[in-house]
Design an enzyme around this catalytic site. Structure first.
Site, PDB file in Angstrom:
ATOM      1  N   HIS A  56      -4.027  61.160 -12.664  1.00 20.24           N
ATOM      2  CA  HIS A  56      -4.326  59.830 -12.080  1.00 20.24           C
ATOM      3  C   HIS A  56      -3.361  58.839 -12.049  1.00 20.24           C
ATOM      4  O   HIS A  56      -3.072  57.981 -12.673  1.00 20.24           O
ATOM      5  CB  HIS A  56      -5.448  59.272 -12.967  1.00 20.24           C
ATOM      6  CG  HIS A  56      -6.898  59.969 -12.812  1.00 20.24           C
ATOM      7  ND1 HIS A  56      -7.991  59.863 -13.593  1.00 20.24           N
ATOM      8  CD2 HIS A  56      -7.252  60.483 -11.572  1.00 20.24           C
ATOM      9  CE1 HIS A  56      -8.848  60.544 -12.994  1.00 20.24           C
ATOM     10  NE2 HIS A  56      -8.475  61.170 -11.852  1.00 20.24           N
ATOM     11  N   HIS A  90      -7.336  67.591 -14.962  1.00 22.77           N
ATOM     12  CA  HIS A  90      -8.666  67.311 -15.856  1.00 22.77           C
ATOM     13  C   HIS A  90      -9.530  68.420 -16.000  1.00 22.77           C
ATOM     14  O   HIS A  90     -10.357  68.224 -16.744  1.00 22.77           O
ATOM     15  CB  HIS A  90      -9.028  66.151 -14.995  1.00 22.77           C
ATOM     16  CG  HIS A  90      -8.275  65.212 -14.443  1.00 22.77           C
ATOM     17  ND1 HIS A  90      -7.835  64.931 -13.298  1.00 22.77           N
ATOM     18  CD2 HIS A  90      -7.697  63.977 -15.025  1.00 22.77           C
ATOM     19  CE1 HIS A  90      -6.984  63.985 -13.149  1.00 22.77           C
ATOM     20  NE2 HIS A  90      -7.031  63.372 -14.370  1.00 22.77           N
ATOM     21  N   CYS A 112      -5.154  70.999 -18.195  1.00 22.06           N
ATOM     22  CA  CYS A 112      -4.212  70.904 -19.367  1.00 22.06           C
ATOM     23  C   CYS A 112      -4.777  71.736 -20.567  1.00 22.06           C
ATOM     24  O   CYS A 112      -6.178  71.966 -20.538  1.00 22.06           O
ATOM     25  CB  CYS A 112      -4.488  69.363 -20.140  1.00 22.06           C
ATOM     26  SG  CYS A 112      -3.686  69.107 -21.462  1.00 22.06           S
ATOM     27  N   HIS A 140     -16.362  60.740 -15.230  1.00 17.83           N
ATOM     28  CA  HIS A 140     -14.936  61.275 -14.967  1.00 17.83           C
ATOM     29  C   HIS A 140     -14.545  62.654 -14.808  1.00 17.83           C
ATOM     30  O   HIS A 140     -15.303  63.263 -15.307  1.00 17.83           O
ATOM     31  CB  HIS A 140     -14.280  60.802 -16.722  1.00 17.83           C
ATOM     32  CG  HIS A 140     -12.638  60.855 -16.807  1.00 17.83           C
ATOM     33  ND1 HIS A 140     -12.118  62.092 -16.864  1.00 17.83           N
ATOM     34  CD2 HIS A 140     -11.718  60.050 -16.685  1.00 17.83           C
ATOM     35  CE1 HIS A 140     -10.745  61.874 -16.984  1.00 17.83           C
ATOM     36  NE2 HIS A 140     -10.581  60.884 -16.832  1.00 17.83           N
ATOM     37  N   GLU A 142     -12.873  64.867 -16.036  1.00 19.46           N
ATOM     38  CA  GLU A 142     -12.853  65.878 -17.184  1.00 19.46           C
ATOM     39  C   GLU A 142     -14.016  66.048 -17.584  1.00 19.46           C
ATOM     40  O   GLU A 142     -14.251  67.176 -18.272  1.00 19.46           O
ATOM     41  CB  GLU A 142     -11.991  65.041 -18.416  1.00 19.46           C
ATOM     42  CG  GLU A 142     -11.703  66.051 -19.491  1.00 19.46           C
ATOM     43  CD  GLU A 142     -10.623  65.535 -20.706  1.00 19.46           C
ATOM     44  OE1 GLU A 142     -11.254  65.988 -21.801  1.00 19.46           O
ATOM     45  OE2 GLU A 142      -9.919  64.523 -20.517  1.00 19.46           O
ATOM     46  N   THR A 181     -10.693  64.045 -23.945  1.00 15.83           N
ATOM     47  CA  THR A 181      -9.426  64.099 -24.979  1.00 15.83           C
ATOM     48  C   THR A 181      -8.831  62.704 -24.482  1.00 15.83           C
ATOM     49  O   THR A 181      -7.726  62.424 -25.234  1.00 15.83           O
ATOM     50  CB  THR A 181      -8.737  65.106 -24.278  1.00 15.83           C
ATOM     51  OG1 THR A 181      -8.078  64.751 -22.789  1.00 15.83           O
ATOM     52  CG2 THR A 181      -9.128  66.605 -24.476  1.00 15.83           C
ATOM     53  N   CYS A 211      -6.706  64.279 -27.537  1.00 18.62           N
ATOM     54  CA  CYS A 211      -5.364  64.767 -27.441  1.00 18.62           C
ATOM     55  C   CYS A 211      -4.097  63.998 -28.213  1.00 18.62           C
ATOM     56  O   CYS A 211      -4.483  62.935 -28.313  1.00 18.62           O
ATOM     57  CB  CYS A 211      -4.762  65.127 -26.098  1.00 18.62           C
ATOM     58  SG  CYS A 211      -4.124  63.737 -25.248  1.00 18.62           S
ATOM     59  N   SER A 240      -8.222  56.756 -17.743  1.00 15.97           N
ATOM     60  CA  SER A 240      -9.058  56.664 -18.929  1.00 15.97           C
ATOM     61  C   SER A 240      -8.106  56.415 -19.920  1.00 15.97           C
ATOM     62  O   SER A 240      -8.459  55.373 -20.605  1.00 15.97           O
ATOM     63  CB  SER A 240      -9.776  57.992 -19.388  1.00 15.97           C
ATOM     64  OG  SER A 240     -10.516  57.740 -20.391  1.00 15.97           O
ATOM     65  N   SER A 284      -0.300  59.403 -17.641  1.00 18.26           N
ATOM     66  CA  SER A 284       0.112  59.971 -16.213  1.00 18.26           C
ATOM     67  C   SER A 284       0.989  59.102 -15.554  1.00 18.26           C
ATOM     68  O   SER A 284       1.250  59.000 -14.319  1.00 18.26           O
ATOM     69  CB  SER A 284      -1.186  60.259 -15.466  1.00 18.26           C
ATOM     70  OG  SER A 284      -2.185  58.855 -15.714  1.00 18.26           O
TER      71      SER A 284
END
Length: 329
Positions: A56, A90, A112, A140, A142, A181, A211, A240, A284
């Site tokens: 993103h 994502h 990821c 989102h 993810e 994450t 993460c 995010s 990102s």
């Protein structure tokens, strides 16, 4: 007459202290995803198709477009091709690689590894008969990817502490939770505490799903937030982890925090009375955009930059095997 007697008086630039948060910017998963696109372009030539923004960040996406990457939202936008088709960092629902296989697409997954870990956990919990609560934000990619690992109805999304208090599962003895994450560490801890209080037998991840990069960047912002008048977060409005950095800064004592994509978006009026500014970047956002912001500040102020480091990151993820092997002659 000396030269200074003939030159007009130059306005003296006001001093501004800049606290630069570290870690900031690219995480290992983002770095790997961008490498995957660049290596695919180098090995197979253009075009390389990418489903959804690889990460993103508009600057990153435009840079890859200039090199020959073609970004699409869905696979049906891609013509029949033998060129690589890459899935974003994502993660994607299982239906996406299945659809790619049905069209004999050369698919490369840039999910990821830490997102893939969440997919694996959710799949395992489902196989063991548990209902899964996913802490995250609706819409989102993810969250869509994690939910899409399992049949409809297997995952319930929890977006807030109030939602965690209100949810009423049919069978409280068979529950598990996983998380997006890139969430706020503090918000997620509050939600998890509620779930554990209400459902003492709920099963969580062996290691937290948020993460390391999200956790580290939020900790770095907390370290500077109380010492600055404004925090500038470099990142995308659909990122995010970048949005969470803005929230964390303000909750941690900074009077005002803003999200910008480029230096051109700096609202200079907010710096009129600022003596110290914090600067960070979402996972990102490339470091070149941070440098751009520092350069813009230096043009208007006499800046002194102090880096505040709360962790050192040395994590790196391997790219897929098909990109590590040399191209056939």
């Amino acid at each position: 007459m000396s030269p200074s007697d003939t030159e007009p008086d130059r306005p003296q630039r006001r001093a501004l202290k800049v606290l630069l948060a570290a870690p900031r910017g690219f995480c290992a998963g983002v770095d790997r995803a961008i490498q995957i696109v660049e290596l695919a372009l180098a090995k197979f030539g253009a075009p390389v198709y990418v489903r959804h923004e690889i990460v993103h960040n508009r600057y990153v996406v435009e840079s890859l477009k200039a090199k020959g990457a073609v970004f699409v939202e869905e696979l049906d936008e891609i013509p029949d091709t033998t060129q690589p088709v890459i899935f974003s960092a994502h993660g994607v629902p299982k239906s996406v690689p299945r659809a790619a296989k049905s069209r004999n697409m050369f698919a490369i997954d840039a999910t990821c590894p830490l997102v893939f870990k969440v997919h694996t956990e959710a799949t395992r919990h489902f196989a063991e008969g548990r209902k899964i609560l996913l802490i995250g934000h609706a819409g989102h990619p993810e969250v869509e990817g994690t939910t899409g690992q399992l049949p409809p109805g297997a995952v319930t999304l929890i977006e807030s502490a109030a939602h965690a208090e209100a949810i009423a599962p049919d069978d409280v003895s068979q529950l598990a939770y996983v998380t997006q994450t890139t969430l706020s560490v503090d918000d997620t801890a509050e939600i998890v505490a509620i779930l554990k209080r209400r459902f003492p037998n709920i099963v969580g991840p062996h290691k937290e799903d948020i993460c390391y990069a999200t956790t580290n960047r939020q900790a770095a912002v907390k370290a500077i937030a109380g010492k600055v008048d404004l925090t500038i977060v470099v990142g995308a409005p659909n990122s995010s982890n970048s949005l969470r950095l803005v929230e964390v800064a303000e909750r941690s004592g900074c009077p005002k925090a803003i999200l910008i994509q480029r230096a051109a978006e700096i609202p200079w009026d907010l710096l009129d009375s600022a003596g110290a500014v914090g600067v960070t970047a979402g996972a990102s956002a490339p470091e070149t955009l941070v440098d751009e912001v520092l350069d813009a500040l230096a043009q208007r102020f006499e800046i002194t930059v102090e880096q505040v480091t709360t962790a050192n990151e040395r994590i790196a993820f391997n790219v897929p095997r098909e990109l590590r092997e040399p191209a056939e002659a």
